[in-house]
Structure formats: structure tokens, C-alpha cells
Design a protein around this motif. Structure first.
Motif, mmCIF file in Angstrom:
data_model
loop_
_atom_site.group_PDB
_atom_site.id
_atom_site.type_symbol
_atom_site.label_atom_id
_atom_site.label_comp_id
_atom_site.label_asym_id
_atom_site.label_seq_id
_atom_site.Cartn_x
_atom_site.Cartn_y
_atom_site.Cartn_z
ATOM 1 N N GLN A 357 -6.564 99.463 23.011
ATOM 2 C CA GLN A 357 -5.807 99.795 23.762
ATOM 3 C C GLN A 357 -5.683 100.574 24.856
ATOM 4 O O GLN A 357 -5.474 102.157 24.453
ATOM 5 C CB GLN A 357 -4.704 99.250 24.147
ATOM 6 C CG GLN A 357 -4.238 97.890 23.048
ATOM 7 C CD GLN A 357 -3.082 97.422 22.661
ATOM 8 O OE1 GLN A 357 -1.996 97.643 23.675
ATOM 9 N NE2 GLN A 357 -3.275 96.158 21.819
ATOM 10 N N SER A 358 -5.713 100.844 26.193
ATOM 11 C CA SER A 358 -5.626 102.047 26.569
ATOM 12 C C SER A 358 -4.955 101.238 28.209
ATOM 13 O O SER A 358 -4.249 100.179 27.956
ATOM 14 C CB SER A 358 -7.513 101.957 28.238
ATOM 15 O OG SER A 358 -7.766 100.875 28.282
ATOM 16 N N SER A 359 -4.165 101.998 29.623
ATOM 17 C CA SER A 359 -3.330 101.109 29.851
ATOM 18 C C SER A 359 -4.056 101.596 32.080
ATOM 19 O O SER A 359 -4.171 103.158 32.008
ATOM 20 C CB SER A 359 -2.334 101.921 30.100
ATOM 21 O OG SER A 359 -1.025 101.469 31.009
ATOM 22 N N PHE A 360 -3.769 101.462 32.606
ATOM 23 C CA PHE A 360 -4.280 101.248 34.054
ATOM 24 C C PHE A 360 -2.628 101.968 35.026
ATOM 25 O O PHE A 360 -1.650 101.251 34.531
ATOM 26 C CB PHE A 360 -4.775 100.508 34.693
ATOM 27 C CG PHE A 360 -4.848 100.801 36.170
ATOM 28 C CD1 PHE A 360 -5.797 100.997 36.587
ATOM 29 C CD2 PHE A 360 -3.402 100.080 36.704
ATOM 30 C CE1 PHE A 360 -6.529 101.369 38.358
ATOM 31 C CE2 PHE A 360 -4.635 100.405 38.336
ATOM 32 C CZ PHE A 360 -5.366 101.078 39.098
ATOM 33 N N GLU A 361 -2.547 103.475 35.406
ATOM 34 C CA GLU A 361 -1.846 103.604 36.041
ATOM 35 C C GLU A 361 -1.654 103.181 37.713
ATOM 36 O O GLU A 361 -3.325 103.637 37.672
ATOM 37 C CB GLU A 361 -1.412 104.921 35.611
ATOM 38 C CG GLU A 361 -0.852 105.129 34.585
ATOM 39 C CD GLU A 361 0.039 104.470 33.833
ATOM 40 O OE1 GLU A 361 0.976 104.184 34.493
ATOM 41 O OE2 GLU A 361 0.274 104.095 32.232
ATOM 42 N N HIS A 362 -1.227 102.507 38.387
ATOM 43 C CA HIS A 362 -1.124 103.628 39.771
ATOM 44 C C HIS A 362 -1.440 103.984 39.876
ATOM 45 O O HIS A 362 -0.851 105.760 40.082
ATOM 46 C CB HIS A 362 0.448 103.394 40.824
ATOM 47 C CG HIS A 362 0.591 101.702 40.175
ATOM 48 N ND1 HIS A 362 -0.234 100.334 40.965
ATOM 49 C CD2 HIS A 362 1.874 100.874 39.708
ATOM 50 C CE1 HIS A 362 0.559 98.705 40.516
ATOM 51 N NE2 HIS A 362 1.301 99.378 40.188
ATOM 52 N N GLY A 363 -2.261 104.688 40.907
ATOM 53 C CA GLY A 363 -2.775 105.934 41.465
ATOM 54 C C GLY A 363 -3.854 106.238 40.989
ATOM 55 O O GLY A 363 -4.842 107.435 41.352
ATOM 56 N N ASP A 364 -4.627 105.545 39.788
ATOM 57 C CA ASP A 364 -5.624 106.229 38.979
ATOM 58 C C ASP A 364 -7.062 105.539 40.234
ATOM 59 O O ASP A 364 -8.171 106.399 39.900
ATOM 60 C CB ASP A 364 -5.633 104.819 37.889
ATOM 61 C CG ASP A 364 -4.972 105.771 36.676
ATOM 62 O OD1 ASP A 364 -4.310 106.562 37.077
ATOM 63 O OD2 ASP A 364 -4.831 105.113 35.612
ATOM 64 N N LEU A 365 -7.120 104.652 41.176
ATOM 65 C CA LEU A 365 -8.390 104.168 41.280
ATOM 66 C C LEU A 365 -8.232 105.241 43.167
ATOM 67 O O LEU A 365 -9.354 106.297 42.731
ATOM 68 C CB LEU A 365 -7.959 103.035 42.273
ATOM 69 C CG LEU A 365 -8.033 101.708 41.245
ATOM 70 C CD1 LEU A 365 -7.989 100.473 41.694
ATOM 71 C CD2 LEU A 365 -9.739 102.220 40.625
ATOM 72 N N GLU A 366 -7.366 106.094 43.404
ATOM 73 C CA GLU A 366 -7.601 106.902 44.232
ATOM 74 C C GLU A 366 -7.912 108.480 43.184
ATOM 75 O O GLU A 366 -8.273 108.695 44.029
ATOM 76 C CB GLU A 366 -6.177 107.642 45.169
ATOM 77 C CG GLU A 366 -6.132 108.669 45.924
ATOM 78 C CD GLU A 366 -7.121 108.297 46.983
ATOM 79 O OE1 GLU A 366 -7.102 109.144 47.624
ATOM 80 O OE2 GLU A 366 -7.586 107.226 47.451
ATOM 81 N N GLN A 367 -7.973 108.428 42.167
ATOM 82 C CA GLN A 367 -8.174 109.952 42.090
ATOM 83 C C GLN A 367 -9.474 110.194 41.359
ATOM 84 O O GLN A 367 -10.248 110.765 41.503
ATOM 85 C CB GLN A 367 -7.587 110.135 40.450
ATOM 86 C CG GLN A 367 -5.884 110.573 40.676
ATOM 87 C CD GLN A 367 -4.926 110.897 38.956
ATOM 88 O OE1 GLN A 367 -5.710 110.877 38.019
ATOM 89 N NE2 GLN A 367 -3.758 110.545 39.192
ATOM 90 N N ALA A 368 -9.961 108.851 40.956
ATOM 91 C CA ALA A 368 -11.224 108.322 40.945
ATOM 92 C C ALA A 368 -11.912 108.464 42.179
ATOM 93 O O ALA A 368 -13.456 109.095 41.725
ATOM 94 C CB ALA A 368 -11.592 107.033 40.360
#
Length: 529
Positions: A357-368
């Protein structure tokens, strides 16, 4: 004779809510990556799915929001398909159960044939009943504790452990709609005993390519004695049971999905020539690895069974499982309104819950987005600016050469081999593919910085040709995972889009080829060049 296409399926989503990032990170982006890789190879490929309109989660969502089941299914079904399109996912076939001509007839014929054979039999067993609602409870209408793992579970199947239940064996059963405690009552339903398929299932499991977690589930179920599965329920949503005495019941939607897969391949229900590669989440594992093969064996003993299962684990949001029914999600259309498809695909494939399992965090898309712009686009901007300055925006006459190029070329050719493995069915791992692409970009970027100090203009131009060869390769190698940016890069280089992922793509544009300067980001952009 035309070769049979490689058939790829993704489990149909339930239109009880928008598609969320957990869905995309699971089967849908992954199946599209494999399709694009195979298509670039020249392999005939057919990618199919459907909408799971008849899941009980649809009318339950309607009851909780004062809408009809049809309004829920139609509204969210349209948005699910819009999210696929916005994310660059292009299915060849999407079966719409309530719209496709012949769908109900084929599902009922499939059910009736198995009943005629004796594979489906009646059983009278306890089924929870909600007295305030006046409704039998099953699947989404019901919640209780799983008889196998003790975790909270809906009826018929447990998400945490993946095992089926009979609804009547849930602990502390309650009605989802009104919250009342359920009362067990005797009810006669139709069941599919799985035990007669045990030997054939074991032989199938020995051959099909599937991950250890799913194999362990299959072996656990077999060791405990394969259960009997309820394949009809008293209700008014779904396909009516075509068996006298049970016509007021509806076919269990996960039974319905088996003939639905056949209709995805051919609307006339013709037998596929080869088994599919199926993409789904672990919570759907028992259905795909146990129930569906049993149904296919009963329907047609010569029907090709799946050749591989590509299975994802749960994707979490801030540590908790994405959930449409509990509205704990980041919705795909919302994310795609703020970020382009490259950014979304990069982050979700890079964080794909493959094997854990992995976890999405708010801000991940902006970092990508920042990563793609700084690393990938930063290199491309510098390269094309140097070509404009040194060569007037045309490919130089010099060819890649020199010891540094030979070293870089060797690394990139090895990268091409590893990418092919990461994109293949057997080694499928989009996370690994993106790691390889990131490493390739870093290597070429560093090469460019070093070679920019070369005092000989001809040597500098040869180094630029080397980088252009790498950029041409990136346009091909990144296409399965980041198709929008890869297509933009190919256009900038006047290269053909959709080339195979191989070392042959590592070729500089022909001398004199007009090269274009991007007017915005190439990857993670969303803007035309």
C-alpha cells in the motif's frame, strides 16, 4: 489469418461517485501504460472495461442522496468516462449495461445455462432483514464484521481480507441506509458451489501469472474448503434472475460481470481466441481469480482463461483508504482541472501501490509538476536554446561522437532494455519505468553541462546531436507513461510519435531537420507547442 489481439481488461468501476485518484493509481492508468507500450511495438491490442451500473452501491447512494439509482449511475458514469479521457486513458470498448443492446439477454442466458447444468442450486439460509426499511440486506445495504478477519465489511465480500461471505454470517449486522440492527430471516437464494471446480482452479492458479498476495488468498480459500457463493438476491436493482420461482430476485452483480467481460471482447458474445491480461485491485482478487474462472469453466470448458493478473494494493489518502462511498477521496476531475495529465500520471504511477500500500498526500501533485519542470523541462529548454544559438534551430551536421558519448550511449541502451522489461507483462512496473526515465534524464543533463565547456565548436555540436538523440529516445520511451508530453517532444524534434521503446529510438534527427523551441513546458504542461 489476422493475429488475435492481446486483450487487456480493467475491472469496471462502480458509478456511485466520481473516479478518484485511488482508482487511477490502481488499474486504469496501469492498463493504459501496457496498451501504449504494446501498440508502439506493433502488437494488436484491445483494451476494454465497462461500468458496474448494477452494483447495489448505486441505489444505496441514491437512497442516501434522494436520487434514483438510474440518476446516480448516469450522472457519475458520464463523469467517470470524462475522467478517463482527461487522464489520457482511451478504452477500445466500454460496456454500458443499461444501454447496450443484448446485454441483459446474454447475462440471463449465461445464468440460465449454468442453472440448467446444475452448477447453480437453491439454498435456504439466513439473510439479514431491516424491519424499519422493509428490505433484505446484502452487499452495500449491509455492514457488519467479517466472519474471517473480523474487520468491518459489507455483505458478500470483505475489502480488507478479500474473502467472500454469505451476508447472514456477518457479526453485528446493520442496515447502511437507516442504521438499524438487522434481523436474520430464512431466505431461499441461488448459490454457486465452488468445490466442484477445485481441481481445475488449482491447475489454473499454477499457470496464471499473479502476485504472491493473491496466490496466498487463493490457497487460503482452497485450504478452508471452497465456499458456496450466493448469486442471487431479493431486490429490484439489476438483471432479473431468469429461473422460475426466483424472478423477483436479481443476479448478483459480480456474477453478472463474468458474461459482461465476454461482451467487452465481442458484443455478440463470441469466444475470445486468447485469455486476457486483467488489471484490478486486491479487494477484487477473489472475484477474478476464483469466481470468474469457475463461471467461465462452467459456461465453456474451452474458453481461454486469463493469462496474467496485474494487481494493485490499496492506495491511501493521508494514511486512510480512498473510499467513494465514504467520500474520502481526491476526485480525478478536480485534480485534472488543476494539474495536467502528465503531472497526474507521473505522480500516481510513481506512487503506484504495487506489492504494498502507498499513500497520497496533499501537495504531491505540485511536487511532481515542479520535478518535471526542473529536471526534464529544464534540460530540454537548455538543449533547444543551445541548438538555436549554435545551429540556428536545425539539427547539426555533426553526429554524436567521442568517449563521453560512447559511455552515455551504453548507459542509455541498457536503460532501454530495462524499460522494455518494466513495461512488459511479466515485469510490469511503471514505478520502475519512471525511475529509469528520471535516471536517463539526469545522465543526459549532466552530460550536457559537462560538454558545454568543450572549446571545439564541432565537438560542442556533436554533443548537442548526442543530446538530441537522447531527447528523441525520451519521446518514445516516456510515451507509455507520459503520452501528452512525449507527443509534444516528438513534435518539437520533428520525430514520429508512437515509436517502440527500444535502443533504435536513440537516434539524432537528420542533419538540417527543423527543430522547434517550446513556448511552454513540454512535460507537465497541458499547453500545445
Amino acid at each position: 489469418m489476422t493475429a488475435a489481439p492481446t486483450w487487456l481488461t480493467a475491472t469496471p468501476p462502480t458509478p456511485n461517485g466520481d473516479l478518484h485518484l485511488g482508482h487511477l493509481a490502481g488499474p486504469y492508468l496501469a492498463v493504459d501504460v501496457l496498451r501504449r507500450f504494446l501498440a508502439a511495438e506493433g502488437t494488436p491490442v484491445r483494451m476494454t472495461t465497462g461500468l458496474d451500473d448494477h452494483q447495489s452501491y448505486v441505489p444505496v447512494r441514491g437512497l442516501l442522496s434522494e436520487r434514483t439509482g438510474a440518476q446516480v449511475a448516469d450522472g457519475y458514469g458520464e463523469r467517470i468516462r470524462a475522467a478517463w479521457t482527461a487522464a489520457g486513458i482511451d478504452f477500445d470498448t466500454v460496456v454500458l449495461p443499461r444501454e447496450q443492446p443484448g446485454y441483459t439477454d446474454f447475462v440471463q442466458r449465461f445464468f440460465a445455462e449454468l442453472h440448467r447444468q446444475g452448477a447453480i442450486v437453491p439454498r435456504t439460509r439466513p439473510l439479514p432483514y431491516c424491519e424499519p426499511c422493509g428490505r433484505w440486506l446484502y452487499e452495500a445495504y449491509l455492514v457488519g464484521s467479517c466472519p474471517h478477519c473480523g474487520e468491518s465489511s459489507n455483505g458478500n465480500a470483505c475489502e480488507p481480507c478479500g474473502r467472500p461471505n454469505e451476508c447472514g454470517d456477518l457479526g453485528d449486522p446493520h442496515c447502511v441506509v437507516c442504521g438499524s440492527a438487522a434481523v436474520p430471516r430464512e431466505q431461499t437464494r441461488l448459490f454457486l458451489p465452488l468445490a466442484p471446480f477445485a481441481e481445475r482452479l488449482a491447475a489454473f492458479w499454477a499457470e496464471v501469472d499473479m502476485p504472491p498476495h493473491l496466490r496466498a488468498l487463493c490457497e487460503t480459500m482452497a485450504a478452508a474448503g471452497l465456499p458456496e457463493i450466493a448469486v442471487s438476491h431479493p431486490g429490484d436493482w439489476g438483471v432479473p434472475v431468469p429461473v422460475p420461482g426466483f424472478t423477483d430476485q436479481r443476479i448478483y452483480v459480480w456474477f453478472e460481470m463474468a458474461p459482461g467481460y465476454l461482451l467487452e471482447y465481442d458484443p455478440a458474445g463470441e469466444r475470445p481466441q486468447r485469455g486476457p491480461v486483467q488489471f484490478f485491485g486486491f479487494d477484487n482478487g477473489y472475484f477474478h481469480a476464483v469466481l470468474f474462472p469457475s463461471l467461465f469453466m462452467a459456461w465453456d470448458g474451452q474458453l481461454p482463461l486469463p493469462s496474467a493478473f496485474v494487481v494493485n494494493e490499496f492506495y491511501r489518502l493521508a494514511g486512510k483508504k480512498f473510499s467513494t462511498s465514504r467520500r474520502h477521496a481526491v476526485w480525478a476531475l478536480d485534480a485534472l482541472a488543476e494539474h495536467d495529465s502528465d503531472t497526474l500520471r507521473y505522480q500516481l504511477l510513481r506512487d503506484r501501490p504495487n506489492g504494498r500500500q502507498s499513500s497520497f498526500e496533499h501537495g504531491d501533485l505540485e511536487q511532481a509538476r515542479r520535478h518535471l519542470d526542473r529536471e526534464w523541462n529544464g534540460w530540454l529548454r537548455r538543449l533547444l536554446a543551445a541548438v538555436r544559438q549554435e545551429c540556428d534551430s536545425v539539427a547539426p551536421a555533426e553526429q554524436p561522437a567521442g568517449p563521453a558519448w560512447e559511455l552515455l550511449r551504453g548507459r542509455l541502451e541498457r536503460t532501454a532494455d530495462e524499460l522494455r522489461e518494466a513495461y512488459s507483462v511479466r515485469g510490469f512496473d511503471p514505478r520502475r519505468a519512471l525511475d529509469l526515465l528520471d535516471e536517463a534524464v539526469r545522465c543526459v543533463r549532466d552530460f550536457g553541462h559537462v560538454q558545454a565547456h568543450e572549446p571545439d565548436p564541432a565537438a560542442r555540436r556533436a554533443a548537442l546531436a548526442a543530446q538530441l538523440a537522447a531527447a528523441s529516445a525520451l519521446a518514445a520511451w516516456a510515451a507509455p507513461v507520459l503520452p501528452a508530453g512525449a507527443e509534444r517532444l516528438a513534435a518539437l524534434l520533428s520525430a514520429d510519435p508512437g515509436r517502440p521503446v527500444d535502443a533504435a529510438a536513440l537516434t539524432a534527427p537528420a542533419p538540417g531537420t527543423k527543430l522547434f523551441t517550446p513556448d511552454g513546458p513540454v512535460f507537465g504542461a497541458g499547453a500545445d507547442v
